[in-house]
Each structure stands twice: as C-alpha cells, then as structure tokens.
Design an enzyme around this catalytic site. Structure first.
Site, PDB file in Angstrom:
ATOM      1  N   LYS A 155       0.829  -1.218   0.000  1.00  0.00           N
ATOM      2  CA  LYS A 155       0.000   0.000   0.000  1.00  0.00           C
ATOM      3  C   LYS A 155       0.856   1.256   0.000  1.00  0.00           C
ATOM      4  O   LYS A 155       0.655   2.164  -0.806  1.00  0.00           O
ATOM      5  CB  LYS A 155      -0.922   0.037   1.227  1.00  0.00           C
ATOM      6  CG  LYS A 155      -1.988  -1.018   1.246  1.00  0.00           C
ATOM      7  CD  LYS A 155      -2.891  -0.871   2.451  1.00  0.00           C
ATOM      8  CE  LYS A 155      -2.167  -1.058   3.773  1.00  0.00           C
ATOM      9  NZ  LYS A 155      -1.576  -2.386   3.960  1.00  0.00           N
ATOM     10  N   THR A 156       1.789   1.310   0.923  1.00  0.00           N
ATOM     11  CA  THR A 156       2.611   2.511   1.035  1.00  0.00           C
ATOM     12  C   THR A 156       3.469   2.673  -0.218  1.00  0.00           C
ATOM     13  O   THR A 156       3.664   3.771  -0.731  1.00  0.00           O
ATOM     14  CB  THR A 156       3.488   2.425   2.299  1.00  0.00           C
ATOM     15  OG1 THR A 156       2.625   2.230   3.422  1.00  0.00           O
ATOM     16  CG2 THR A 156       4.289   3.690   2.501  1.00  0.00           C
ATOM     17  N   ASP A 162      -2.363   7.714   3.555  1.00  0.00           N
ATOM     18  CA  ASP A 162      -1.929   6.370   3.964  1.00  0.00           C
ATOM     19  C   ASP A 162      -2.584   6.034   5.309  1.00  0.00           C
ATOM     20  O   ASP A 162      -3.006   6.927   6.037  1.00  0.00           O
ATOM     21  CB  ASP A 162      -0.395   6.340   4.101  1.00  0.00           C
ATOM     22  CG  ASP A 162       0.166   4.910   4.029  1.00  0.00           C
ATOM     23  OD1 ASP A 162      -0.630   3.961   3.912  1.00  0.00           O
ATOM     24  OD2 ASP A 162       1.399   4.757   4.081  1.00  0.00           O
ATOM     25  N   GLU A 163      -2.671   4.759   5.634  1.00  0.00           N
ATOM     26  CA  GLU A 163      -3.252   4.313   6.911  1.00  0.00           C
ATOM     27  C   GLU A 163      -4.632   4.942   7.121  1.00  0.00           C
ATOM     28  O   GLU A 163      -4.967   5.416   8.218  1.00  0.00           O
ATOM     29  CB  GLU A 163      -2.333   4.694   8.088  1.00  0.00           C
ATOM     30  CG  GLU A 163      -0.886   4.265   7.944  1.00  0.00           C
ATOM     31  CD  GLU A 163      -0.633   2.823   8.362  1.00  0.00           C
ATOM     32  OE1 GLU A 163      -1.595   2.131   8.737  1.00  0.00           O
ATOM     33  OE2 GLU A 163       0.531   2.403   8.302  1.00  0.00           O
ATOM     34  N   GLN A 218      -6.120  -3.360  10.355  1.00  0.00           N
ATOM     35  CA  GLN A 218      -5.049  -2.723  11.122  1.00  0.00           C
ATOM     36  C   GLN A 218      -5.511  -1.447  11.813  1.00  0.00           C
ATOM     37  O   GLN A 218      -4.687  -0.593  12.147  1.00  0.00           O
ATOM     38  CB  GLN A 218      -3.857  -2.412  10.219  1.00  0.00           C
ATOM     39  CG  GLN A 218      -3.171  -3.655   9.691  1.00  0.00           C
ATOM     40  CD  GLN A 218      -1.907  -3.308   8.930  1.00  0.00           C
ATOM     41  OE1 GLN A 218      -0.919  -2.876   9.515  1.00  0.00           O
ATOM     42  NE2 GLN A 218      -1.932  -3.469   7.626  1.00  0.00           N
TER      43      GLN A 218
HETATM   44  P1  ATP Z   1       1.464  -2.115   5.998  1.00  0.00           P
HETATM   45  O1  ATP Z   1       0.045  -2.574   5.947  1.00  0.00           O
HETATM   46  O2  ATP Z   1       2.220  -2.846   7.048  1.00  0.00           O
HETATM   47  O3  ATP Z   1       1.586  -0.629   6.061  1.00  0.00           O
HETATM   48  P2  ATP Z   1       1.961  -1.958   3.170  1.00  0.00           P
HETATM   49  O4  ATP Z   1       0.787  -2.549   2.522  1.00  0.00           O
HETATM   50  O5  ATP Z   1       2.044  -0.485   3.209  1.00  0.00           O
HETATM   51  O6  ATP Z   1       2.130  -2.587   4.628  1.00  0.00           O
HETATM   52  P3  ATP Z   1       4.577  -1.822   2.004  1.00  0.00           P
HETATM   53  O7  ATP Z   1       5.297  -1.393   3.206  1.00  0.00           O
HETATM   54  O8  ATP Z   1       4.306  -0.816   0.947  1.00  0.00           O
HETATM   55  O9  ATP Z   1       3.222  -2.558   2.439  1.00  0.00           O
HETATM   56  O10 ATP Z   1       5.289  -3.058   1.330  1.00  0.00           O
HETATM   57  C1  ATP Z   1       5.724  -4.183   2.097  1.00  0.00           C
HETATM   58  C2  ATP Z   1       7.035  -4.694   1.539  1.00  0.00           C
HETATM   59  O11 ATP Z   1       6.825  -5.346   0.300  1.00  0.00           O
HETATM   60  C3  ATP Z   1       8.033  -3.599   1.276  1.00  0.00           C
HETATM   61  O12 ATP Z   1       9.307  -4.081   1.597  1.00  0.00           O
HETATM   62  C4  ATP Z   1       7.892  -3.359  -0.208  1.00  0.00           C
HETATM   63  O13 ATP Z   1       9.047  -2.798  -0.751  1.00  0.00           O
HETATM   64  C5  ATP Z   1       7.630  -4.762  -0.723  1.00  0.00           C
HETATM   65  N1  ATP Z   1       6.873  -4.788  -1.970  1.00  0.00           N
HETATM   66  C6  ATP Z   1       5.681  -4.240  -2.214  1.00  0.00           C
HETATM   67  N2  ATP Z   1       5.272  -4.481  -3.457  1.00  0.00           N
HETATM   68  C7  ATP Z   1       6.241  -5.215  -4.052  1.00  0.00           C
HETATM   69  C8  ATP Z   1       6.418  -5.797  -5.358  1.00  0.00           C
HETATM   70  N3  ATP Z   1       5.504  -5.656  -6.304  1.00  0.00           N
HETATM   71  N4  ATP Z   1       7.549  -6.491  -5.568  1.00  0.00           N
HETATM   72  C9  ATP Z   1       8.471  -6.638  -4.613  1.00  0.00           C
HETATM   73  N5  ATP Z   1       8.369  -6.126  -3.382  1.00  0.00           N
HETATM   74  C10 ATP Z   1       7.263  -5.423  -3.092  1.00  0.00           C
HETATM   75 MG    MG Z   2       2.124   0.868   4.799  1.00  0.00          MG
END
Ligand code: ATP
Ligand code: MG
Length: 709
Positions: A33-34, A217-218, A248
């Site tokens: 997401k982020t 975000d969030e 979350q």
């Molecule tokens: P949270 O809910 O904990 O905030 P999030 O959904 O924001 O998590 P991110 O932090 O953006 O998730 O991504 C989680 C991890 O996965 C990070 O290390 C990110 O770089 C990696 N990631 C995300 N998308 C890909 C992708 N398409 N290929 C490889 N790595 C990825």
């Molecule tokens: Mg995030």
C-alpha cells in the site's frame, strides 16, 4: 519512468496509474500500500499530470512521512522540501502558521503536548477549586479531546446530566485559558484548521484549487474530524487516493473510525476500489498465523492475503517464568542472531505497553547489545529539555502560562507556592496571563517574580540576533539551568542532554534551510512538540529497535519479537473490560505486531511480571491459542524437575529454596497454600502452590516471597 513502474504487480500497477479518479486501495498488511501510494505521487509528477505543488499527502507518523519524502526523492529528481507531505498534525500546523491572523492565534503560538495539556487541566481545576477526585484530570482531558475529535466545541456540546454539564463548563474554561495563553493542543490543531477552512471561503477555495491530488496512507485510522478535513479540502474537485487496511485499525480508542472506509465509497461516488492481496513482506507461516488470528474478528471488509515466498521457519514460542527470564531469553536469541550475521537494525522487540521496555533495556544494556527505544520517555519530554524549551517558549510568547510555571522557580529563585497561588488568583481576576499579572505582586515575592520577568526580557534582547543553536546555548547558560545540573549529583546525563538539545537545534536549522512563518525559534519549538521521540540515536546506528506495537505500524523487520503475550497485558485489561469491541481492537493490534516480521517471528510470555511496582501472576494470552499449533515451535527449556508431582510422595529430597512438597506457606497476595510440586533449580526454580481460595499457581521462587507457616 518505466523504472518507476517496474516491480509492480498487476493490481499495484493499476492503482498507481489510475486516471484522475477517486480511489480506495483496500489491502492487507505488507501488500505494498505505502509503496503504491508513493509510486503514484512519483508517477503523477513525472508524467506532468500535476506539479509537486498540487499534491497533498498525509501519513500517520513523522517517521512514515520522512520515509515517504525520502523514497520520492529517490524516485524523482525533484525538490521535495516545499511539498505538502506530512502528518495531519504537521500539515494543520503548517496551515495555521501561515494564517495565524485569520484564526486569532499569536504568530508564535505554541503546541501543548499531552503532558502539557494534562498539567494545564490540573492547574485549571485547582484555580477553580474543583475536586479532582470528582473530576479526574485525565478523564476530563479525554472528554475534551474526544469532543474536539468529533468537531464539537464546548458551546455545542450537549449534556443531559449535571455531571456532564459540569464537564462541558470545564471544557469551556479550558478553551478560554488556551486562547488566553495562545497555545493549542494536538486535537485543537486539527479542529482550528478545519474551522478556518470551513468559515473562510476564499482561503478554502485557494487550497481546494491548489491541491489536485490528495493521498492518504493508513486511512483506517483517521477519525471523524480528519475525515471531514479531507473532505473539505477535496471539495473543489481534487482526487482522493486513500489506502488502508481495516484489519489494522488500532486507534479506535482515540476516535478512529473504520466506518470512514465504508463512507468513502458513498462520499466519493464512483471511487475505484482496488484490492491488493499478495503479501511481499512475510514468509508463509507468519502470514498464516496472521490470517488465522484476524479471522476471529467480525465485520471485516474481508480479504485474503497470500505469498509466494514459501512457508519459511516456524513461529517460535517461549513461555518464561518471569519477565526477567523472558528478557534474558530475548536478548540471548538476539546475540545469537547477530553472531549469525543479522543486522541489529533488522531486529525489533515489540510490546503492548511502554512500561515493559525497562526490563528489556536492562538486559540489553547488561549484555552490551546496542538498542534504540522509540516512544517511552522521549527526548523532548525529559525534564531538563522541557525546562530549556519552556524558557525558549517564554521568549516567543510571554503569555504561555504553562511555560511560565515550569520555570519561574526553576532553578530556584525563592518564589514559593504561596506567591504563585496569589499570582494565579490575580491573573484569573485580571483575565490576563501570569506574565502580565506579575507586576501586580507586591512585597518580597513581587521582587522575586519581577527579577524573573527582567531575566526573560534581557534574554530576549540578548538573543534577538543570534542563530538558533547559539540562542539555545545562551539560554541554557544564562538561566542557570546548566549550572543547576552541574551542581546536581546525578546531573551529568542531563547536562549531556542539554548539549544534545543544542545539537538538535543545529541539525534542525541545517535540515530545514529556509525557516517558515514565525522564524527559527517557533519552527524549532513546533518540531519539538510534534516530533518527540525521534532523536534517541543517530540515523544508521546499528541498534536493535524497541517500540510499542502502536509505534511499529507500517514498519517491517527481518526478525520480530512480540513480548509480554499475557492475558491482561496483551490483550490489555482495559480493552478486555470493553467487551468484544475492545478485544477486537486488541486482536488487530496483535495482527499488526505479527505482520511486521519478514522472516522470523518470536512470541513470548512470562508467568510472573513486575508491572507498576507489583508482581503479577499471568496466564498466556488468548491470542496464542488462536494460532494453529502446527505453525509453532515451542522453545521452553525443560529444566529437569526435582520432584514432579505430589504423587511422587514425600520424598526426603531437599526441595528448592528450603521449601518442600506438602509444606504450608503464606504468600503476600494469595494467602495460605500448600506446595504441590517444584521444578528447576537456582534462578529458574519454581513451585506450584495450591492456595486456599485462590487455586493453583506456579510461582518463580526468585520473586515470590513465600514464608513457611
Ligand atoms: P502495511 O500494511 O504494514 O503498512 P503496506 O501494505 O504499506 O504494509 P509496504 O510497506 O508498501 O506494504 O510493502 C511491504 C514490503 O513489500 C516492502 O518491503 C515493499 O518494498 C515490498 N513490496 C511491495 N510491493 C512489491 C512488489 N511488487 N515487488 C516486490 N516487493 C514489493
Ligand atoms: Mg504501509
């Protein structure tokens, strides 16, 4: 640009490159997401769909907003400095600084952190002769914030009983006092900003036209007021891109509303909803544990997380005899991991309550493992730092009574509590600040307070043209603060912290370059209020990361320890008392904790724990039972028991600590009981006691004082 879009999976790519429409990205932990949100900003700018000027991006913590700015700079050769990327509080502060006149605040208005707010409320109750047992300050504080977070002013608050009526009156008094002092609390930053935009049409139009893309975000943790604020800003046709995970949502206790996610689809008609379900963060077992946990919650928006990373290692579970034993285990494991080559910065120890960090810190320190604590007693919340900041605040705004009271007699100037009470009474009568009322004091105390006022006035003149770091240094010396701590027996560390404050001011000026509205001092003080807790160790320090689960939101680590998994602690007893909703919020918190781990996850609990000065006897967290057994590897060390059970007979074996099976003992809390079995030796020795009235308990001998009767 193709680089920008490489490494995105297909729904991620779809989200990043959406046309100008509203969008809700509903996705589980670690699904990117982020990453999607940041990449979308870069995409929009690099394809000239919008200039950096036209983007407003909101994240939840200062750490996250820094991270976002850094990632953006890495993706695009642009200057991110002037961009509106920040937390709700940070962005509102920026707006209020720019328009302080329109909202009736002094240019140098100061921000009350939660500690300041509480002391202000205590003072208010005292001045008004209100019984603080009947109106506990913390509760009143909560009442005021909860109202503000719903956008309700004292004048609009409804009361159907006398008690609430009184609380509303106190809320009104509090508002008056804040206005008189020219200070705002955290909730006020938002509310004031919201009201400004709502009432001032030209200003609203200006910002509505300026921000074409609003990204959040969030999103699951926004409260009602934040949601309305966003809606107001988006009212001129901006496109809103919200990303979040209902599983979350962990700020319900502060008024966050998951309902905002449902309302989004209604309020932003035609919004694209995109789900991301592939998790890139965690190995399969970790994800399976997270999924198993969270499925016990009702009313989820529902999504299925999967990974192709493989099952990975089992989840390690450890039940310790005591909190000290747990800390020992955690730190020993960490040393082993570091020996194997894991970077300490990739190891996090998470806990439900900040108070838990002390035992862990003690053990880390004893074993020379470098660590960094987020939260807890933060740098900017330390006594000596708050004193120095209070002087600085008075230079900026003499009407700041909180700052005045903090330092008027620190270091001591012979101004007694009595004189201060008189001063407060006359300030109250004159409806003025303490600073202004000081001239009305007569006699000896009048002289002493007068000298203090002259000190502040001369400091203001002396520091007028000094750069910020020198100004801080000057204040620390000339107010006598430094000297005070030099003479204090344990003052060395405090002196070092004051030096660190001068460093912080220098770093701040370097980093901020051109200083915003109100000059360097005001910006720095704002930074101190908003950004507490991020100054403990230098960036890049090779240190193990300690923080509460709340603070770990959005972050990820190779190895995560979730400690203190005990009933009453995690889930926390306050939430348990709130019934099912309370437990579900705790479960989401547990879900956040588990999903921070990339490769290895440890879950630990202790049978006894010292908390708030008392030894508690603990039962493992019900959340542990919700994780399928086949995912767990239990690490309990099995000490060879001396005597396994009563059935073993009255062996003549000398049992542990001079106690033997069958002996009657007395315990301070549980009363009289009989020893049923014992196990372990030395520091690990435990006894099982059957207490009359209190049932069977396992006690660690080292901590439980048992007297034979
Ligand atoms: P949270 O809910 O904990 O905030 P999030 O959904 O924001 O998590 P991110 O932090 O953006 O998730 O991504 C989680 C991890 O996965 C990070 O290390 C990110 O770089 C990696 N990631 C995300 N998308 C890909 C992708 N398409 N290929 C490889 N790595 C990825
Ligand atoms: Mg995030």
């Amino acid at each position: 640009m193709s680089d920008l879009l490489a490494n995105l999976n297909s729904p991620q790519l779809q989200a990043v490159t959406l046309p100008p429409v509203h969008a809700l990205i509903l996705a589980g932990a670690g699904s990117g997401k982020t990453r999607v949100l940041t990449t979308r900003i870069a995409w929009l700018i690099s394809t000239s769909q919008v200039g950096p000027h036209g983007v407003l991006a909101v994240t939840f913590t200062n750490k996250a907003s820094k991270e976002m700015t850094a990632r953006l700079s890495a993706l695009l050769p642009i200057n991110t400095r002037g961009m509106w990327i920040g937390t709700f509080h940070g962005l509102c502060n920026r707006l209020l600084r720019a328009h302080y006149r329109e909202v009736g605040l002094p240019q140098t208005f100061q921000i009350l952190d939660s500690g300041d707010q509480l002391s202000m409320i205590k003072r208010l109750l005292k001045n008004l002769n209100i019984d603080d047992e009947k109106f506990p300050p913390r509760e009143l504080c909560h009442f005021i914030n909860a109202n503000k977070e719903q956008g309700i002013r004292a004048a609009q608050a409804e009361a159907y009983d006398n008690y609430t009526q009184k609380r509303v009156e106190l809320y009104a008094e509090y508002e008056t006092q804040c206005n008189r002092e020219g200070v705002v609390d955290f909730a006020e930053l938002l509310l004031r900003c919201y009201e400004l935009l709502q009432r001032n049409e030209p200003l609203r139009q200006h910002y509505q036209e300026r921000f074409r893309y609003i990204l959040v975000d969030e999103f699951q943790d926004t409260n009602r007021l934040q949601y309305s604020w966003l809606k107001l800003l988006a009212g001129g046709g901006a496109k809103v891109f919200a990303v979040g995970d209902d599983d979350q949502s962990i700020y319900g206790f502060r008024g966050a509303e998951v309902g905002n996610m449902r309302d989004f689809e209604r309020d932003y008609a035609g919004a694209n909803v995109i789900r991301l379900e592939q998790n890139y963060r965690s190995h399969g077992n970790i994800l399976a544990a997270a999924n198993a946990l969270i499925k016990n919650n009702r009313e989820r928006l529902g999504k299925n997380l999967w990974t192709d990373a493989g099952a990975g290692e089992p989840i390690r579970a450890f039940e310790a005899y005591s909190d000290i034993d747990e800390a020992r285990f955690v730190v020993d494991e960490i040393r082993e991991l570091v020996r194997e080559g894991v970077s300490p910065t990739q190891i996090a120890i998470l806990y439900r309550s900040n108070a838990q960090s002390r035992v862990l810190e003690h053990e880390l320190f004893a074993k020379s493992v470098p660590y960094k604590v987020y939260g807890g007693l933060r740098f900017f919340e330390r006594q000596e730092i708050k004193h120095a900041l209070a002087y600085l605040r008075l230079l900026g705004n003499p009407d700041d009574d909180t700052a005045f009271l903090r330092v008027v007699n620190f270091p001591t100037r012979g101004i007694g509590a009595r004189s201060l009470e008189n001063l407060q009474a006359s300030a109250h009568q004159m409806n003025s600040s303490l600073y202004n009322a000081a001239a009305s004091l007569t006699g000896k105390s009048g002289q002493a307070v007068g000298a203090f006022i002259r000190l502040i006035e001369s400091l203001r003149q002396e520091t007028e043209n000094l750069p910020l770091p020198e100004m801080v240094e000057h204040i620390v010396e000339k107010t006598g603060l430094a000297q005070h701590y030099r003479l204090e027996k344990e003052g060395q560390e405090r002196l070092e912290n004051l030096d660190e404050l001068i460093n912080a001011a220098a770093t701040f000026v370097d980093a901020e370059g051109a200083i915003g509205e109100g000059g360097a001092l005001v910006s720095f003080l704002t930074h101190a209020s908003l950004e507490a807790g991020e100054h403990q160790a230098g960036e890049g320090d090779e240190a193990v990361q300690l923080m509460s689960v709340h603070a770990a939101k959005g972050l990820e680590f190779d190895v995560v320890f979730v400690s203190g998994l005990e009933q009453g602690l995690f889930p926390h007893e306050n939430s348990v008392n709130q019934g099912r909703d309370g437990i579900e919020e705790e479960r989401r918190l547990m879900y956040v904790a588990v999903t921070r781990a990339r490769q290895r996850l440890y879950l630990s609990c202790a049978q006894t724990r010292m908390l708030h000065g008392q030894t508690r006897y603990c039962v493992p967290s019900s959340f542990l039972d919700e994780i399928p057994l086949e995912l767990l590897l239990k690490l309990n060390k099995k000490a060879a028991p001396l005597v396994t059970s009563f059935a073993g007979g009255y062996s003549a074996e000398p049992a542990v600590g001079g106690l033997r099976i069958g002996q009657t003992v007395e315990h301070g809390k549980f009363g009289i009981g009989v020893i049923v079995s014992t196990e372990g030796r030395g520091a690990d020795a435990r006894v099982q006691v059957n207490f009359s009235g209190n049932g069977m308990k396992w006690l660690a001998l080292e901590y439980a004082k048992l007297t034979p009767v």
